[in-house]
Design a protein around this motif. Structure first.
Motif: not given
Lengths: 108, 118
Positions: A79-108
């Motif tokens: 139950a404690g894993d219920e949260a939003d989760y984001y992925c992230q990478v570094w874009d070496s082409s422009n030295d920018h950091f990028v996040f994914g849009s996020g996923t809400t994990v719901t524990v039924l």
């Protein structure tokens, strides 16, 4: 700019395995990092470099990355894993950091 | 222990500027890049930019059209994020976070809520 795509939500029963995907063009060639964010709190790193865990993060958290999809895997979900989760990478082409849009994990 | 302590919540009017601080401790100030990330209400994380504490050089995302400046004060181990020309959609929680030796964020501040309201 580099774009990361995540599903808005994932639902999982307690004790089962949750898989959260993160899509990006040839993302397998990048290192992917994952953050957990509970409501009202700052994000917390749970997986780095595709599959490694910081100290203090349960072994239930793992990851994979290949082709155009990276995946955060949460085994034996609690139950404690219920949260939003984001992925992230570094874009070496422009030295920018990028996040994914996020996923809400719901524990039924 | 590593800590990032941010300034408190503020309410600003449209067109004004805001300067958020992030005081770091528990590690060597000049060794790690410091980033800023914001999160609008109910939305995801948005990377804003980073600053090299050694030479104060900064890299910004294009999304802010030159409205943001990142600076640091070495004497107090404090970083600053200034956002100018505030708009209603700049209402968000602004986080500072430390970049590890690799390309991820290992420590985060508690966040600073900036509200833009007339």
């Amino acid at each position: 700019s580099y774009v990361l795509t995540q599903p808005p939500s994932v639902s999982v029963a307690p004790g089962k395995t949750a898989r959260v995907t993160c899509g990006g063009n040839n993302i397998g060639s990048k290192s992917v990092h994952w953050y957990q964010q509970r409501p009202g709190q700052a994000p917390v790193l749970v997986v780095y470099d595709d599959r490694d865990r910081p100290s203090g993060i349960p072994e239930r958290f793992s990851g994979s990355n290949s082709g155009d999809t990276a995946t955060l895997i949460i085994s034996r979900v609690e139950a404690g894993d219920e949260a939003d989760y984001y992925c992230q990478v570094w874009d070496s082409s422009n030295d920018h950091f990028v996040f994914g849009s996020g996923t809400t994990v719901t524990v039924l | 222990q590593v800590q990032l302590a941010q300034s408190g919540a503020e309410v600003k009017k449209p067109g004004a500027s805001v300067k958020v601080s992030c005081r770091v401790s528990g590690y060597t100030f000049s060794y790690f890049y410091l980033h800023w990330v914001r999160q609008a209400p109910g939305q995801g994380l948005e990377w804003m930019g980073k600053i090299n504490p050694s030479d104060a050089s900064a890299t910004y995302t294009d999304n802010f059209m030159g409205r943001v400046s990142l600076t640091r004060e070495t004497s107090t181990a404090t970083f600053f994020m200034e956002l100018r020309g505030l708009r209603f959609d700049d209402t968000a929680v602004y986080f500072c976070c430390r970049q590890s030796m690799l390309e991820y964020f290992d420590y985060w501040g508690q966040g600073s809520l900036i509200t833009v309201s007339s």
